[in-house]
Motif scaffolding. Structure first.
Motif, PDB file in Angstrom:
ATOM      1  N   GLN A  12      -5.017   1.644  -5.338  1.00  0.00           N
ATOM      2  CA  GLN A  12      -4.789   2.914  -6.021  1.00  0.00           C
ATOM      3  C   GLN A  12      -5.421   2.860  -7.418  1.00  0.00           C
ATOM      4  OE1 GLN A  12      -0.647   4.208  -5.559  1.00  0.00           O
ATOM      5  NE2 GLN A  12      -0.651   3.629  -3.410  1.00  0.00           N
ATOM      6  N   TRP A  72       8.761  -6.147   6.244  1.00  0.00           N
ATOM      7  CA  TRP A  72       8.853  -5.160   7.329  1.00  0.00           C
ATOM      8  C   TRP A  72       8.160  -5.588   8.606  1.00  0.00           C
ATOM      9  CZ3 TRP A  72      12.549  -2.376   5.938  1.00  0.00           C
ATOM     10  CH2 TRP A  72      12.682  -1.974   4.637  1.00  0.00           C
ATOM     11  N   MET A  83       6.265   3.101   5.892  1.00  0.00           N
ATOM     12  CA  MET A  83       7.534   3.750   6.233  1.00  0.00           C
ATOM     13  C   MET A  83       7.397   5.268   6.252  1.00  0.00           C
ATOM     14  SD  MET A  83       9.488   1.349   6.902  1.00  0.00           S
ATOM     15  CE  MET A  83      11.078   2.132   7.080  1.00  0.00           C
ATOM     16  N   ARG A  84       6.487   5.785   5.406  1.00  0.00           N
ATOM     17  CA  ARG A  84       6.305   7.244   5.365  1.00  0.00           C
ATOM     18  C   ARG A  84       5.823   7.735   6.741  1.00  0.00           C
ATOM     19  NH1 ARG A  84       3.227   7.933   0.535  1.00  0.00           N
ATOM     20  NH2 ARG A  84       5.161   7.936  -0.652  1.00  0.00           N
ATOM     21  N   SER A 119       0.843  -1.199   0.000  1.00  0.00           N
ATOM     22  CA  SER A 119       0.000   0.000   0.000  1.00  0.00           C
ATOM     23  C   SER A 119       0.880   1.252   0.000  1.00  0.00           C
ATOM     24  CB  SER A 119      -0.936  -0.028   1.204  1.00  0.00           C
ATOM     25  OG  SER A 119      -0.178  -0.143   2.372  1.00  0.00           O
ATOM     26  N   GLY A 120       0.263   2.418  -0.181  1.00  0.00           N
ATOM     27  CA  GLY A 120       1.007   3.668  -0.297  1.00  0.00           C
ATOM     28  C   GLY A 120       1.922   3.917   0.895  1.00  0.00           C
ATOM     29  N   GLY A 121       3.159   4.300   0.627  1.00  0.00           N
ATOM     30  CA  GLY A 121       4.090   4.687   1.691  1.00  0.00           C
ATOM     31  C   GLY A 121       4.872   3.548   2.307  1.00  0.00           C
ATOM     32  N   THR A 122       4.665   2.317   1.829  1.00  0.00           N
ATOM     33  CA  THR A 122       5.363   1.185   2.450  1.00  0.00           C
ATOM     34  C   THR A 122       6.762   0.954   1.869  1.00  0.00           C
ATOM     35  OG1 THR A 122       4.104  -0.234   0.986  1.00  0.00           O
ATOM     36  CG2 THR A 122       3.353  -0.120   3.257  1.00  0.00           C
ATOM     37  N   GLY A 123       7.126   1.739   0.852  1.00  0.00           N
ATOM     38  CA  GLY A 123       8.507   1.698   0.381  1.00  0.00           C
ATOM     39  C   GLY A 123       8.735   0.975  -0.933  1.00  0.00           C
ATOM     40  N   LYS A 124       7.744   0.943  -1.804  1.00  0.00           N
ATOM     41  CA  LYS A 124       7.919   0.275  -3.112  1.00  0.00           C
ATOM     42  C   LYS A 124       9.026   0.969  -3.910  1.00  0.00           C
ATOM     43  CE  LYS A 124       3.594   1.031  -4.259  1.00  0.00           C
ATOM     44  NZ  LYS A 124       2.976   1.402  -3.000  1.00  0.00           N
ATOM     45  N   THR A 125       8.861   2.305  -4.067  1.00  0.00           N
ATOM     46  CA  THR A 125       9.814   3.042  -4.890  1.00  0.00           C
ATOM     47  C   THR A 125      11.222   2.944  -4.294  1.00  0.00           C
ATOM     48  OG1 THR A 125       7.984   4.555  -5.268  1.00  0.00           O
ATOM     49  CG2 THR A 125      10.135   5.270  -6.041  1.00  0.00           C
ATOM     50  N   PHE A 126      11.296   3.054  -2.983  1.00  0.00           N
ATOM     51  CA  PHE A 126      12.580   2.961  -2.268  1.00  0.00           C
ATOM     52  C   PHE A 126      13.263   1.626  -2.581  1.00  0.00           C
ATOM     53  CE2 PHE A 126      15.117   2.007   1.497  1.00  0.00           C
ATOM     54  CZ  PHE A 126      15.737   3.213   1.784  1.00  0.00           C
ATOM     55  N   LEU A 170       8.612   7.055   9.557  1.00  0.00           N
ATOM     56  CA  LEU A 170       9.745   7.996   9.586  1.00  0.00           C
ATOM     57  C   LEU A 170       9.319   9.381  10.065  1.00  0.00           C
ATOM     58  CD1 LEU A 170      11.552   7.081   6.260  1.00  0.00           C
ATOM     59  CD2 LEU A 170      12.293   6.547   8.559  1.00  0.00           C
TER      60      LEU A 170
HETATM   61  N1  LIG Z   1      13.549   0.740   4.289  1.00  0.00           N
HETATM   62  C1  LIG Z   1      13.462   2.059   4.362  1.00  0.00           C
HETATM   63  N2  LIG Z   1      14.337   2.749   5.099  1.00  0.00           N
HETATM   64  C2  LIG Z   1      14.261   4.092   5.201  1.00  0.00           C
HETATM   65  N3  LIG Z   1      13.333   4.840   4.575  1.00  0.00           N
HETATM   66  C3  LIG Z   1      12.425   4.220   3.819  1.00  0.00           C
HETATM   67  C4  LIG Z   1      12.433   2.793   3.663  1.00  0.00           C
HETATM   68  N4  LIG Z   1      11.408   2.442   2.869  1.00  0.00           N
HETATM   69  C5  LIG Z   1      10.809   3.591   2.517  1.00  0.00           C
HETATM   70  N5  LIG Z   1      11.404   4.657   3.087  1.00  0.00           N
HETATM   71  C6  LIG Z   1      10.980   6.047   2.957  1.00  0.00           C
HETATM   72  O1  LIG Z   1       9.564   6.078   3.160  1.00  0.00           O
HETATM   73  C7  LIG Z   1       8.967   7.007   2.256  1.00  0.00           C
HETATM   74  C8  LIG Z   1       7.907   6.300   1.414  1.00  0.00           C
HETATM   75  O2  LIG Z   1       8.542   5.350   0.559  1.00  0.00           O
HETATM   76  P1  LIG Z   1       8.143   5.180  -0.981  1.00  0.00           P
HETATM   77  O3  LIG Z   1       7.903   6.487  -1.653  1.00  0.00           O
HETATM   78  O4  LIG Z   1       9.162   4.268  -1.568  1.00  0.00           O
HETATM   79  O5  LIG Z   1       6.752   4.425  -0.806  1.00  0.00           O
HETATM   80  P2  LIG Z   1       5.748   3.918  -1.934  1.00  0.00           P
HETATM   81  O6  LIG Z   1       5.271   2.577  -1.472  1.00  0.00           O
HETATM   82  O7  LIG Z   1       6.398   3.982  -3.273  1.00  0.00           O
HETATM   83  O8  LIG Z   1       4.585   4.983  -1.809  1.00  0.00           O
HETATM   84  P3  LIG Z   1       3.444   5.383  -2.886  1.00  0.00           P
HETATM   85  O9  LIG Z   1       2.640   4.151  -3.174  1.00  0.00           O
HETATM   86  O10 LIG Z   1       2.663   6.419  -2.159  1.00  0.00           O
HETATM   87  O11 LIG Z   1       4.176   5.889  -4.092  1.00  0.00           O
HETATM   88  C9  LIG Z   1      10.077   7.618   1.409  1.00  0.00           C
HETATM   89  O12 LIG Z   1      10.439   8.856   1.983  1.00  0.00           O
HETATM   90  C10 LIG Z   1      11.218   6.611   1.555  1.00  0.00           C
HETATM   91  O13 LIG Z   1      12.489   7.253   1.442  1.00  0.00           O
END
Ligand SMILES: Nc1ncnc2c1ncn2[C@@H]1O[C@H](COP(=O)(O)OP(=O)(O)OP(=O)(O)O)[C@@H](O)[C@H]1O
Length: 237
Positions: free
Chosen positions: A138, A236, A174-175, A17-24, A178
């Motif tokens: 989404q 996680w 993670m969003r 889901s959103g913010g869990t760190g996919k892009t990261f 943090l």
């Molecule tokens: N393992 C991690 N360690 C440190 N920071 C992390 C980690 N995973 C994610 N983050 C941070 O958490 C935030 C959200 O991560 P990210 O944008 O990758 O989520 P997402 O799943 O792609 O969200 P969305 O679906 O909304 O695009 C970012 O600021 C990212 O740097």
């Protein structure tokens, strides 16, 4: 990473889901593979997501997918194996398709046929490893003048390839973690509720639509989850 190192092809879906760190995570995987001088392709569905990844190109552009893909019988990507794009797809160690939930199932099937042809390999995705990532809460495929049923039918989960997809999950936001911000946590919770169809009283229309789509898509997920239950990786949690 084991699967990448062992050259085991197939499709992995990163369900998060959103913010869990996919892009990261995707950025890390791309960097890791490229550091070893291998080819890693990032093909998100949208241009915005493409700007977040080094060397990102939209899937439609990189794969030369036909614009009227849904109207064709057995579409393939308009790519020749002898030139740049074809060579990249032929030798790529990994292909990552972010925001895959927006893609029409026929796009994935066209990619499968094209990779099999380019790589001269009849295995799924021509033996390449494809990582799909996204969140079905989404955006779903946009089908002009469609009903919710048309949209669900166009989803990747309705593709004949979906039963072969290995699902992994990211569950911790993670969003929120943090930022330590209570309003961010509350916002994330409401977003999840809307996405899962348990919407708030303020958005009955959105929650009604989302509820139908989510319930329908969950049925499929549960079947797949049962199959892969023991292989699940809760990174996680
Ligand atoms: N393992 C991690 N360690 C440190 N920071 C992390 C980690 N995973 C994610 N983050 C941070 O958490 C935030 C959200 O991560 P990210 O944008 O990758 O989520 P997402 O799943 O792609 O969200 P969305 O679906 O909304 O695009 C970012 O600021 C990212 O740097």
């Amino acid at each position: 990473m084991n699967r990448i190192n062992n050259n085991t092809g197939g499709i992995i879906y990163l369900d998060a889901s959103g913010g869990t760190g996919k892009t990261f995570l995707i950025i890390l995987i791309l960097a890791e593979i490229r550091a070893e001088k291998h080819i890693a392709l990032a093909l998100p569905s949208s241009g915005i997501a493409a700007t977040l990844m080094e060397g990102g190109r939209t899937a439609h552009s990189a794969l030369q997918l036909p614009l009227n893909i849904a109207e064709q019988q057995l579409p393939v990507c308009k790519i020749s194996g002898t030139f740049g794009r074809g060579q990249l797809l032929k030798h790529a160690k990994i292909i990552i398709w972010d925001e895959c939930t927006m893609a029409h199932k026929i796009s994935l099937e066209a990619m499968d046929r094209t990779l099999q042809e380019l790589r001269k390999n009849s295995e799924i995705m021509g033996g390449a490893l494809l990582i799909l990532s996204g969140d079905f809460r989404q955006t779903l495929p946009v089908i002009p003048k469609s009903t919710p049923a048309d949209e669900i039918n166009a989803c990747l989960k309705k593709s004949h390839l979906w039963p072969k997809v290995h699902i992994l999950q990211l569950t911790k936001n993670m969003r929120v973690e943090l930022s330590k911000d209570e309003t961010a946590a509350h916002f994330a919770k409401i977003l999840l509720q809307i996405g899962e169809g348990n919407g708030t009283q303020r958005s009955p229309m959105i929650s009604g639509q989302a509820a139908r789509c989510w319930r329908e898509l969950q049925c499929d997920t549960r079947k797949t989850q049962c199959r892969y239950k023991t292989e699940y990786l809760y990174i996680w949690s």
